[in-house]
Design a protein around this motif. Sequence first.
Motif, mmCIF file in Angstrom:
data_model
loop_
_atom_site.group_PDB
_atom_site.id
_atom_site.type_symbol
_atom_site.label_atom_id
_atom_site.label_comp_id
_atom_site.label_asym_id
_atom_site.label_seq_id
_atom_site.Cartn_x
_atom_site.Cartn_y
_atom_site.Cartn_z
ATOM 1 N N HIS A 1 3.463 0.907 11.366
ATOM 2 C CA HIS A 1 3.997 2.273 10.875
ATOM 3 C C HIS A 1 4.184 3.178 11.802
ATOM 4 C CE1 HIS A 1 -0.554 3.180 10.568
ATOM 5 N NE2 HIS A 1 -0.523 2.257 9.855
ATOM 6 N N LEU B 1 1.092 -1.026 0.138
ATOM 7 C CA LEU B 1 0.129 -0.155 0.063
ATOM 8 C C LEU B 1 0.828 1.273 0.056
ATOM 9 C CD1 LEU B 1 -2.993 -0.676 2.595
ATOM 10 C CD2 LEU B 1 -3.127 -0.110 0.334
ATOM 11 N N ALA B 2 1.984 1.198 0.590
ATOM 12 C CA ALA B 2 2.776 2.326 0.786
ATOM 13 C C ALA B 2 3.472 2.726 -0.483
ATOM 14 C CB ALA B 2 3.935 2.230 1.839
ATOM 15 N N LEU C 1 2.981 5.353 4.348
ATOM 16 C CA LEU C 1 1.530 5.760 4.149
ATOM 17 C C LEU C 1 1.285 7.159 4.414
ATOM 18 C CD1 LEU C 1 0.299 2.158 5.906
ATOM 19 C CD2 LEU C 1 0.086 3.209 3.523
ATOM 20 N N ALA D 1 0.570 4.240 -2.719
ATOM 21 C CA ALA D 1 0.361 5.650 -2.061
ATOM 22 C C ALA D 1 1.289 6.615 -2.904
ATOM 23 C CB ALA D 1 0.671 5.802 -0.446
ATOM 24 N N LEU E 1 -6.673 5.881 2.248
ATOM 25 C CA LEU E 1 -5.983 5.383 3.323
ATOM 26 C C LEU E 1 -6.260 5.928 4.504
ATOM 27 C CD1 LEU E 1 -2.289 5.519 1.357
ATOM 28 C CD2 LEU E 1 -3.443 3.481 1.994
ATOM 29 N N LEU F 1 -4.525 -1.989 6.952
ATOM 30 C CA LEU F 1 -3.867 -1.003 7.468
ATOM 31 C C LEU F 1 -3.495 -1.181 8.808
ATOM 32 C CD1 LEU F 1 -5.876 2.181 5.504
ATOM 33 C CD2 LEU F 1 -3.298 1.516 5.348
#
Lengths: 313, 275, 264
Positions: free
Chosen positions: A252, A207-208, C262, A211, A235, A247
């Motif tokens: 993170h 996902l990062a 993110l 993004a 997100l 997520l």
Amino acid sequence: MLSVEHLRITFRDLPILRDLSFSIDRGEALGLVGESGSGKSMAALAIMGLLPKGMKASGRVMFEGENLLALDDARLCTYRGRHIGMIFQEPMTALNPVHRIGQQVAETLVLHGLMNQSEALREAERLLERVGIDEPHRRMHSYPHELSGGQRQRVMIAMAMACKPGLLIADEPTSALDVTVQSEILDLLQDLRLQEGMGTLFISHDLAVIAKVARHTLVLYGGAAMETGDTLALLREPRHPYTQGLLAALPHGRTRGTRLQPIPGFVPPAHQLAPGCPFYGRCPRGDSECRMRPPPLTLAHTHAWCFHPGRRA
Amino acid sequence: MIHRALRHPSFVVGLAITLMVLLIAILAVFWTPHDPTAIRISARLRPPSATNWLGTDQFGRDVFSMLILGARNALLVGIVAVGIGLSIGVALGMVAATGEGSLLDEGIMRVCDFTFAFPAVLTAILILTFLGPGLVNAIIAIGIFNIPVFARIARGAALQVMARDYIRAARAAGRSTPGILARHVLPNITGILIVQASVQFALAILAEAGLSYLGIGTQPPNPSWGRMLNDSQTFLAQAPTLALFPGAAIALAVLGFNMLGDGLRDVLDPKSLER
Amino acid sequence: MIPVLEARALEKSYILPRASWLERRARIEAVKDVSLAVAAGETLGIVGESGSGKSTVARLLMALEKPDSGAVLWQGEDVTALSPRQLRARRHGIQMVFQDPYGSLDPRMRILDTVAEPLDVAEPDLASAERRARVASMLERVGLNADVLTRYPHQFSGGQRQRIAIARALVTRPRILVADEPASALDVSIQAQILNLLSDLKAEFGLAMVFISHDLGIVRYLSDRMMVMQHGVVVEEGETERVFTAPAHPYTRALIAAMPKLVT
């Protein structure tokens, strides 16, 4: 420019991909996110007409007004490489080890009848320079094994870009690379997309990474679309329980000492997936309706295919 | 495991053929329709008939009797020669693999290369001039020729297996090198060895045929499939069946072992367990 | 406190196969002057890109390879000087989890025998019922039922295999665990399960853990202290949060900047 409508892929009656629709405009990037078995790579192969034997695709893949699924292989070949470029995860296996890289880049141009051999070689050198290969004149004569992983991926990109395709499909292009190299390659892809105005379908499990490169994102699970929308919105405030779970499972920032919140269970094999929502069984909100009926599309700041969308409880 | 094996078609057919050949070989020790060594010049080169089921050869001997007696020799040559090559070759190959790049490894592999440089039959003839002619010595000679074949294959396969993490895990668990070879490496290379063994089995029977033809293998009057096949060449025009039957016998035995080998490889692979 | 695991000035170089007969053999120095110490209950993260030498450090710490110079100490004892037999007798105290759950389990071995392997070496006289019980209880501890005992690796998913590998590593109750990218080959939703499991087990068994990864996010989540390696050298070392919030070395800064994030 590319519009995929109700794309389904089956393998011996097993659904590999269920009713997938999306579109990409010129100069736009769509991120396709999913874990293994989500069908994300199969979607890409279906667009290119390169599905493995035994898999059948139905629906429509409209590319500049032509339905690619209806074309025969000979006609598709005029699209592959010419109008649609593709880059893969492992450039070492996608490049031919016995040919010099300059020759390989030039070959695409000659193959599609755009240039003669000597023009193509000059163009190849220009392309290698464009994708950031140092001393392209000398590097033209290198073999793939003489390059680092990052350089090989640059060569792959040069090959995919050679005919100035309208659409670029990138399947996990940076997953085998180190983080510092990954960030350079992502910057390069971003740069090329804006400059050449290509549409990009960017496939990744990360996902990062999505993004960073894609304005819009589509989340897949078990062969079905879960949620789609503006990447930042998706997100910040995901509405589908799967996206939320994904997520929450990622460490993170400053999370040491806290517990990660994994999605329980594991991805079941395709034949054990619920006929309704494939996420049923691992979903905290799943009920009997989710199991039996395909979930409806619910519209809000993101679009989610879910009976119970909304904030995480 | 047995249950699984009995549902594997190629294993079952291969086993049936092999058992049949084996039973015939045992039967022939006690009983043959005619004396396979009895020479009757008056009845030479007869076609198949009620008395001589598969006809007679150039000396009037009963082909069927010779054939079933020859089965014993064929099995003996195939099994023992391959057994010698397999056991010594695999041991050498695995030792070479554990010391990859060492002097020992280099030594073993260069000797293998050296033997490969000579034609198989020539090597066997050379060995037999030292050992003297005869079936047992022929088997030993063919067995020796098989050693480098298996050593090479075992080394290559073992090197691949030894690069896997489960070998590291076993070392981290404290297992010794011989323990790792026995518990992890050998089971993981059996599949490839079995397939090669069934190929070598066929080659061994044919090699024995060649040696017998030259008079340094099975000694007359003991029948050998290989020699029968070779002898028949001269009479191919008059009695074509003479070549057909020993040829078919060799083909059948080889087929049986190949199928058995293929089946065994699958049966021993846990991946063939219930899906 | 005495460190459970210690390394002093490790050096290791490899000789590359020569490209042609005429060339001299090239050496590459995989690890240069690496020292570290890990206490019980502590996790040391090692971060680096491919070719940084981090996996070589793991193999040296495990005594799977001998360093050219320097020492590795398990619970205060220098193991580089031990005979192979003495070394094998001490291996139950330090175990390892590998990256690829498909390559780290012998495909021909039942799960029972795979997990029991370190036990078979450490306690060869164990009765078979007791052996089975110990394996079953460890498998249960990592979240698997006893009915997996007689099955084979190919019947399991990546995440389940990694649980089996963790059970094998912990069945002898080691004091030290070296984990080389244990979650990198797994899907995101499974990765979190394995990371949680490792941090639970670390607390429960009071393990000293060395956690090797290219993923900075995971190292930040799991480690108390961390080391950053580049070209075989440790370029930075310190408390994990300090390294992330105030990286001193330019390479550390580059790594953190390159890390995809993110929403920030």
